[in-house]
Design an enzyme around this catalytic site. Structure first.
Site, short mmCIF file in Angstrom:
data_model
loop_
_atom_site.label_atom_id
_atom_site.label_comp_id
_atom_site.label_asym_id
_atom_site.label_seq_id
_atom_site.Cartn_x
_atom_site.Cartn_y
_atom_site.Cartn_z
CE LYS A 106 -114.04 46.34 41.11
NZ LYS A 106 -115.44 46.00 40.79
N GLY A 218 -118.19 29.85 37.11
CA GLY A 218 -118.06 30.55 38.39
C GLY A 218 -119.17 30.15 39.33
N GLY A 220 -119.41 31.74 42.63
CA GLY A 220 -119.29 32.68 43.75
C GLY A 220 -120.59 33.44 43.86
CG ASN A 221 -122.59 37.76 45.17
OD1 ASN A 221 -123.22 38.16 44.19
ND2 ASN A 221 -122.96 38.05 46.40
CB ALA A 222 -121.60 36.87 39.85
N GLY A 223 -122.12 33.83 40.19
CA GLY A 223 -122.45 32.55 39.55
C GLY A 223 -123.47 31.72 40.32
#
Ligand code: NAD
Length: 423
Positions: A106, A218, A220-223
């Site tokens: 990471k 969220g 963003g990309n995931a949400g």
């Protein structure tokens, strides 16, 4: 005593618990408690105002017994070494549970991209890669996007890396735009994988996804993709969603065009307008009575102090580390099916692996091939997790899904280390 919220201590606590249950060899346990390698970098960047600003960047290679390290890069004002170490540990377990040939890594940079212009974000992205040099590479350590980084940033990083090694090694980074050999299907693969897990878990709970209500933290990309795919793939109704500035609840179900309008006009989905909608807080969102709760933002959202108020049947951890160890226990006692992050959001890294395979072989697939491979892999991880829980239950030991997933993942990494003679 106050609950431990330091992300890396949480990651170690989870590993310790799994090691105890599975009676892990003590030497393997000692190796797996710490990252193999930690880089802390001071990165000077000449900004567009002509002045040089110095950023702190991290890259952690947690374990590479099963293959090159794999893990995203975060650009976040509160980025910390502890968070990067925790996320690199979770990447190790994620890649192992998904049974893909990667270890865990990471990276991150302490910065506030909301206050930076595009030129400065590009300069920082390139400087981060220059600082790493050949410490990344398709067979060394392979980054990808994470919080506040995106495909464009990956493209700049790829370009910088190619300038350093003078080889067209597109497999050095994943989550790239398709123009530079990112993969069709990778963009929404984290949320799509989460949907496949939701589909399988719904069968277990005898829950009809078409009648299910969902709250998502969220956007963003995931949400955001979790929102569209919950509706498109699962046919479910999303009644609440949030971002860092606010949240909205509408029992009639939310509408994407209106969410985008609210975000554009007010800067937050909290500004959503409709007859039956009301604005709520992020805390209230987590406590709504819904069938499925999807935290898709940041760590430590469900804790000892609010887990008791969580009121869903299934908690799908699309974010990394949204549920603390204390909260995991409370949810298990409450019989809420809490599915762990490194299973639920593994669609992202499974998608990254598929992108990397295409980069290495030069053979590119359509999205239907990509989705079918993703579905098969993540469904197997889910089934393996449930089977491990059942195995333990048959011996009279009740373990939660997180521990079942840990046991599978840790066992594979420990066996690889043993085979390679690390202990
Ligand atoms: P992102 O930067 O695209 O979006 C983050 C979202 O979270 C934004 O909408 C932001 O407003 C919101 N947010 C931030 N702080 C918040 C708060 N305190 N309360 C409510 N909302 C808040 O990031 P992302 O890529 O969507 O990642 C979200 C989570 O999913 C992270 O934990 C990340 O590690 C995990 N994840 C992402 C991927 C991926 O492929 N993008 C893969 C695996 C895991």
């Amino acid at each position: 005593m106050a609950e431990e919220l330091d992300p890396f201590k949480i990651a170690q606590e989870q590993l310790d618990e799994a090691a105890g249950i599975m009676k892990l060899d003590k030497q393997a346990h000692a190796i797996l408690r710490e990252p193999k390698r930690v880089l802390v970098m001071s990165i000077p960047v000449r900004m567009s105002n002509g002045r040089t600003q110095v950023f702190t960047g991290f890259r952690v290679r947690y374990n590479d017994a099963r293959g090159p390290a794999k893990g995203g890069i975060r650009f976040h004002p509160e980025e910390s070494l502890s968070t990067v170490k925790a996320l690199s540990a979770w990447m190790t377990w994620k890649c192992s549970l998904a049974d893909i040939p990667f270890g865990g890594g990471k990276g991150g940079v302490i910065c506030d991209t909301k206050k930076m212009n595009e030129k400065d974000i590009e300069a920082l992205s390139r400087a981060y890669v220059r600082a790493l040099g050949t410490d990344i590479g398709p067979e060394v350590d392979i980054p990808a996007p994470d919080v506040y980084t995106n495909p464009q940033i990956m493209a700049w990083m790829l370009d910088e890396y190619i300038n350093i090694v003078r080889k067209s090694q597109f497999g050095v980074i994943t989550g790239k735009p398709v123009e530079v050999w990112g993969s069709a299907g990778r963009m929404d693969s984290t949320a799509r994988g989460g949907m496949y897990v939701m589909r399988e878990a719904a069968k277990l709970l005898r829950l009809n996804p078409k009648k299910a209500t969902i709250a998502i933290q969220g956007f963003g990309n995931a949400g955001r993709f979790a929102y569209t795919l919950s509706k498109e793939v699962m046919g479910a109704k999303v009644v609440a969603i949030s971002d860092s500035e606010g949240a909205v609840y509408d029992q009639a179900g939310l509408d994407m065009a209106k969410l985008d309008e609210a975000k554009k006009k007010t800067g937050s989905v909290g500004g959503y307008k409709s007859k039956s909608a009301r604005s709520i807080t992020n805390d209230e969102l987590l406590e709504l009575k819904v069938d499925i709760l999807i935290p898709a933002a940041i760590e430590n959202q469900v804790r000892a102090d609010n887990a008791d108020k969580v009121n869903c049947k299934m908690l799908l951890e699309l974010a990394n580390g949204p549920v603390t160890p204390e909260a995991t226990k409370i949810l298990f006692e409450k019989k809420i099916l809490d599915l762990p992050d490194f299973l639920v959001n593994s669609g992202g890294v499974i998608g990254s692996h598929l992108e990397w395979v295409q980069n290495i072989t030069g053979d590119y697939w359509d999205t239907d091939v990509f989705y079918a491979k993703l579905d098969k892999k993540i469904t197997k991880s889910f089934n393996d997790t449930v089977a491990t829980q059942k195995e333990f239950a048959a011996r009279g030991e009740k373990i939660n899904p997180r521990m079942a997933a840990y046991i599978i993942a840790v066992d594979r990494v420990a066996k690889a280390m043993k085979a390679r003679g690390w202990y």
